[in-house]
Design an enzyme around this catalytic site. Structure first.
Site, PDB file in Angstrom:
ATOM      1  N   LYS A 177      33.038  -6.795   9.258  1.00  0.00           N
ATOM      2  CA  LYS A 177      33.719  -7.163   7.934  1.00  0.00           C
ATOM      3  C   LYS A 177      35.130  -7.428   7.771  1.00  0.00           C
ATOM      4  CE  LYS A 177      29.201  -7.224   6.023  1.00  0.00           C
ATOM      5  NZ  LYS A 177      28.634  -8.171   5.334  1.00  0.00           N
ATOM      6  N   ASP A 209      32.424 -11.523   9.292  1.00  0.00           N
ATOM      7  CA  ASP A 209      31.867 -11.971   8.015  1.00  0.00           C
ATOM      8  C   ASP A 209      32.902 -11.677   7.015  1.00  0.00           C
ATOM      9  OD1 ASP A 209      30.420 -12.382   5.621  1.00  0.00           O
ATOM     10  OD2 ASP A 209      29.077 -10.912   5.886  1.00  0.00           O
ATOM     11  N   GLU A 219      31.425 -16.178   9.412  1.00  0.00           N
ATOM     12  CA  GLU A 219      30.306 -16.112   8.213  1.00  0.00           C
ATOM     13  C   GLU A 219      31.173 -16.191   6.711  1.00  0.00           C
ATOM     14  OE1 GLU A 219      26.425 -13.644   6.521  1.00  0.00           O
ATOM     15  OE2 GLU A 219      27.564 -13.088   8.390  1.00  0.00           O
ATOM     16  N   ASP A 221      26.408 -17.745   3.799  1.00  0.00           N
ATOM     17  CA  ASP A 221      25.552 -16.628   3.232  1.00  0.00           C
ATOM     18  C   ASP A 221      25.321 -16.649   1.781  1.00  0.00           C
ATOM     19  OD1 ASP A 221      24.029 -14.425   2.621  1.00  0.00           O
ATOM     20  OD2 ASP A 221      25.442 -12.795   3.284  1.00  0.00           O
ATOM     21  N   LYS A 236      18.442 -14.897   4.137  1.00  0.00           N
ATOM     22  CA  LYS A 236      18.054 -13.552   3.520  1.00  0.00           C
ATOM     23  C   LYS A 236      17.024 -13.545   2.668  1.00  0.00           C
ATOM     24  CE  LYS A 236      22.801 -11.346   4.017  1.00  0.00           C
ATOM     25  NZ  LYS A 236      23.802 -10.832   3.291  1.00  0.00           N
TER      26      LYS A 236
END
Length: 344
Positions: free
Chosen positions: A161, A188, A216, A241, A265
């Site tokens: 992250k 991400d 991402e 995402d 997701k």
């Protein structure tokens, strides 16, 4: 046999082993809704909603109020006709995580009724998948130590992250690379960078000789032009995402040629839209990964069976259950470090 006779919602709270920090969010616990579907045969199926206000605008208190509505809407329908139930629950636009939980609970009940695992109902394409494990935002030292620990556990795909401090993120990537050589990286940013910052991050990491498998959601969800700018200036595949909640979002992204990867997701789309997105991505020659919100083993089970059934994903980010304290593991799968296989 196979008709739905009862539906029950149960509020569940899970504590994380340590606070999980991403751009704009720090979570110490997850508050989810478990959905139980009971059939006239006595068979039961389970799904889980892990609502996200940041992504979906959902509040768990509001979702609980849908219990009677869902009962009134699908009670009496035979789970063998699950597509009919999907069509009905597709109208739950404002509650996608609950839609996912109900749809999966129906499939799970059907699975129990006929004695065939859900992943085989969905196609049975794979008999094992590999998940990553995530390094959250933390102090420089802690991020390096966590990445090293994940690598030493046996994970060979590490999700990192970033997005709150560009300069430190670049240094973190270099340091993580030094202690985890041989791993693949999913990076991400959770919408944390501007387009120019994202390109600066990419170019500096690339010049260090570090390969990123997937970059991402580098920019804000609605910044499609910014996303395209990053994609066309990136040596690494760019994924969305937060920009891809529904099949309609994905259709726009395909038309705009804005991405290389879609992160599906189930909490954003439900089973039905996720199935549509898989086929859309295949038609557009896009790549897929599957991710999670803050699901327990019950909720991760949904994504595991979806991934095994469709066989559609290059990367699997299904690790939220590994971050939280559960009294009892309840997934219908076995996990051997990063390898996940179904229980037969």
């Amino acid at each position: 046999m196979g008709k739905i006779v009862d539906i029950k919602f149960t509020l569940k709270r899970y504590n994380f082993y340590k606070p999980f920090h991403i751009v704009g969010s720090i979570s110490s616990e997850a508050t989810n809704i478990e959905v139980e579907v009971t059939l006239d045969s006595g068979a039961k199926g389970y799904g889980e909603a892990s609502p996200s206000f940041r992504v979906n605008g959902e509040r768990v208190e509001a979702l609980l109020q849908f219990e009677n509505f869902v009962k009134e809407t699908i009670t009496g329908i035979d789970v063998k006709n699950y597509r009919k139930i999907f069509d009905i629950t597709d109208k739950m636009f404002a509650t996608p995580s609950l839609k996912a939980a109900v749809q999966y609970a129906v499939l799970d009940a059907f699975s129990e009724e006929i004695g065939i695992p859900v992943y085989q109902i969905l196609g049975g394409a794979k008999n094992k998948i590999e998940t990553d494990k995530t390094v959250g935002i933390d102090s420089f030292k802690n991020r390096i130590e966590e990445a090293k620990s994940i690598y030493n556990e046996g994970f060979r795909v590490i999700k990192i992250k970033v997005g709150e401090n560009l300069a430190e993120d670049i240094e973190v990537m270099e340091a993580i690379f030094e202690v985890t050589k041989g791993a693949k990286y999913i990076v991400d940013a959770n919408m944390g960078y501007t387009p120019k910052q994202a390109v600066e991050f990419i170019k500096k990491v690339y010049n260090m000789g570090i390969d990123i498998s997937v970059f991402e959601q580098p920019v804000l969800a609605n910044d499609i032009n910014g996303l395209k700018f990053v994609r066309f200036n990136s040596p690494f595949p760019v994924a969305v995402d937060e920009s891809a909640r529904t099949k309609y979002d994905v259709l726009r992204l395909i038309k705009e040629e804005a991405v290389d990867y879609i992160n599906i997701k189930l909490m954003k789309s439900g089973i039905s839209d996720a199935l549509a997105i898989v086929e859309m991505a295949k038609a557009a020659n896009l790549q897929l990964m599957i991710g999670c919100m803050s699901e327990s083993s019950v909720g991760i089970n949904q994504s595991v069976h979806f991934a095994l059934g469709t066989g559609a994903f290059n990367f699997h980010d299904l690790d939220s259950h590994l971050m939280m304290k559960e009294e009892l593991f309840r997934g219908k799968f076995e996990q051997k470090i990063s390898e996940i296989i179904p229980k037969e």
